[in-house]
Design a protein around this motif. Structure first.
Motif, short mmCIF file in Angstrom:
data_model
loop_
_atom_site.label_atom_id
_atom_site.label_comp_id
_atom_site.label_asym_id
_atom_site.label_seq_id
_atom_site.Cartn_x
_atom_site.Cartn_y
_atom_site.Cartn_z
N PRO A 78 0.83 -1.20 0.00
CA PRO A 78 0.00 0.00 0.00
C PRO A 78 0.88 1.26 0.00
O PRO A 78 1.41 1.66 1.03
N GLU A 79 1.05 1.87 -1.16
CA GLU A 79 1.97 2.99 -1.31
C GLU A 79 1.61 4.19 -0.44
O GLU A 79 2.49 4.78 0.20
N GLN A 80 0.34 4.57 -0.42
CA GLN A 80 -0.04 5.84 0.22
C GLN A 80 0.33 5.89 1.71
O GLN A 80 1.03 6.82 2.14
N PRO A 81 -0.12 4.93 2.53
CA PRO A 81 0.24 5.03 3.95
C PRO A 81 1.73 4.84 4.20
O PRO A 81 2.29 5.46 5.11
N LEU A 82 2.40 4.02 3.38
CA LEU A 82 3.84 3.82 3.57
C LEU A 82 4.61 5.09 3.26
O LEU A 82 5.53 5.48 3.99
N MET A 83 4.26 5.75 2.17
CA MET A 83 4.98 6.96 1.78
C MET A 83 4.70 8.12 2.73
O MET A 83 5.63 8.81 3.17
N VAL A 84 3.43 8.32 3.07
CA VAL A 84 3.10 9.41 3.99
C VAL A 84 3.70 9.14 5.36
O VAL A 84 4.33 10.01 5.97
N THR A 105 6.79 5.13 13.97
CA THR A 105 6.92 3.84 13.29
C THR A 105 5.78 2.90 13.69
O THR A 105 5.17 2.24 12.84
N ALA A 106 5.51 2.84 14.98
CA ALA A 106 4.44 1.98 15.47
C ALA A 106 3.08 2.41 14.92
O ALA A 106 2.27 1.57 14.49
N VAL A 107 2.82 3.70 14.93
CA VAL A 107 1.54 4.21 14.42
C VAL A 107 1.41 3.93 12.92
O VAL A 107 0.35 3.51 12.44
N THR A 108 2.49 4.14 12.17
CA THR A 108 2.44 3.89 10.73
C THR A 108 2.20 2.41 10.45
O THR A 108 1.41 2.06 9.55
#
Length: 295
Positions: A78-84, A105-108
């Motif tokens: 999933p690009e969007q949450p990983l990049m943001v 990191t934990a929240v992401t």
């Protein structure tokens, strides 16, 4: 009658250009490296916080490359949450330090796992596992560059403060490892280190990396950071071992995915990840060493 040229990959297709034992287009590789180093030097010389834009951009491009590579195994990150989330991790690490980085990191990771719920059950564990691995491998490790730069302050800093010196040290010891390994490997390489994983990597090249990196580490720690010589030796040893392991790990990933390079965004080098592999592996232990034994 005009002959139709043979398709790419056919037995009669012309072979790819052989760059010899160097394994790369050296002029293009040198030119690309000069451009990248010039951009880094300019950002650090003018306003060190601007270097964070380069780090954030590198994280985004590296995440894109890994997603393209993993698609070969039908793993769609999933690009969007990983990049943001990756950019947020870099920013909070720079301004608020290591505890904020761990929290981000934990929240992401949690957001990514929740995001994937929208895709349903099939492949959830595989994709979530690959996503968290990618999160740690690229933005988490990359955020230690931000922690290095923040030495000396994230705001109100001197132009040539400890953070800028730390980044210079980090980059130069990694370059020393690459140059030493390249020269010794091309000139003297006879005994493969890991022929199945990386056929061109030799023990002679590793020895060259070791000599160059330890020498660079001692010189930089003593004369640039004003630390003890033995810290420079430790820095060189850590850098050469971790850089080599980082390179081997990425080689394993590419072989498993069945690709030669992560992409072709950097002429002469391949993908950005093909250059970041050793940097990502070395930056965290270098930060630990400099943070607690020098600064």
């Amino acid at each position: 009658m005009t002959e139709t040229p043979p398709p790419v990959g056919s037995p009669t297709a012309p072979p790819a250009k052989d760059h010899g034992r160097a394994g790369r287009n050296l002029p293009a590789a040198v030119a690309s490296a000069v451009v990248l180093l010039a951009a880094i030097a300019a950002s650090l010389a003018v306003w060190k916080t601007a270097f964070m834009l380069i780090v954030a951009a590198a994280v985004v491009v590296a995440l894109w490359e890994l997603r393209q590579g993993l698609l070969a195994k039908n793993i769609d990150l999933p690009e969007q949450p990983l990049m943001v989330g990756g950019v947020v991790m870099v920013v909070v690490a720079y301004f608020w330090g290591a505890p904020a980085l761990v929290t981000a990191t934990a929240v992401t990771a949690l957001v990514v796992m929740l995001w994937l719920l929208r895709r349903g059950i099939d492949g959830y564990v595989q994709t979530a596992t690959a996503s968290v691995f990618t999160l740690v491998y690229v933005p988490f490790l990359g955020s230690f560059v931000a922690l290095l730069l923040a030495e000396g302050g994230a705001t109100g800093f001197d132009r040539f403060d400890e953070g800028v010196k730390a980044i210079m040290t980090f980059i130069l010891v990694t370059i020393a490892s690459d140059i030493g390994g390249y020269i010794a490997g091309v000139l003297f390489g006879r005994h493969p280190m890991a022929p199945v994983i990386s056929p061109k990597k030799s023990w002679e090249g590793f020895a060259g990396s070791l000599v160059f990196t330890v020498a660079a580490g001692v010189a930089l720690v003593v004369y640039l950071l004003e630390g003890h010589w033995w810290v420079g030796v430790a820095l060189g040893l850590i850098a050469v071992v971790m850089a080599t392991l980082g390179d081997l790990c990425e080689s394993v990933m590419k072989r498993d995915l069945g690709i030669k390079d992560m992409s072709q965004v950097i002429p002469g080098h391949g993908g950005l990840m093909d250059r970041l592999d050793s940097l990502l592996a070395t930056v965290a232990p270098i930060w630990l060493l400099l943070h607690y034994l020098v600064f």
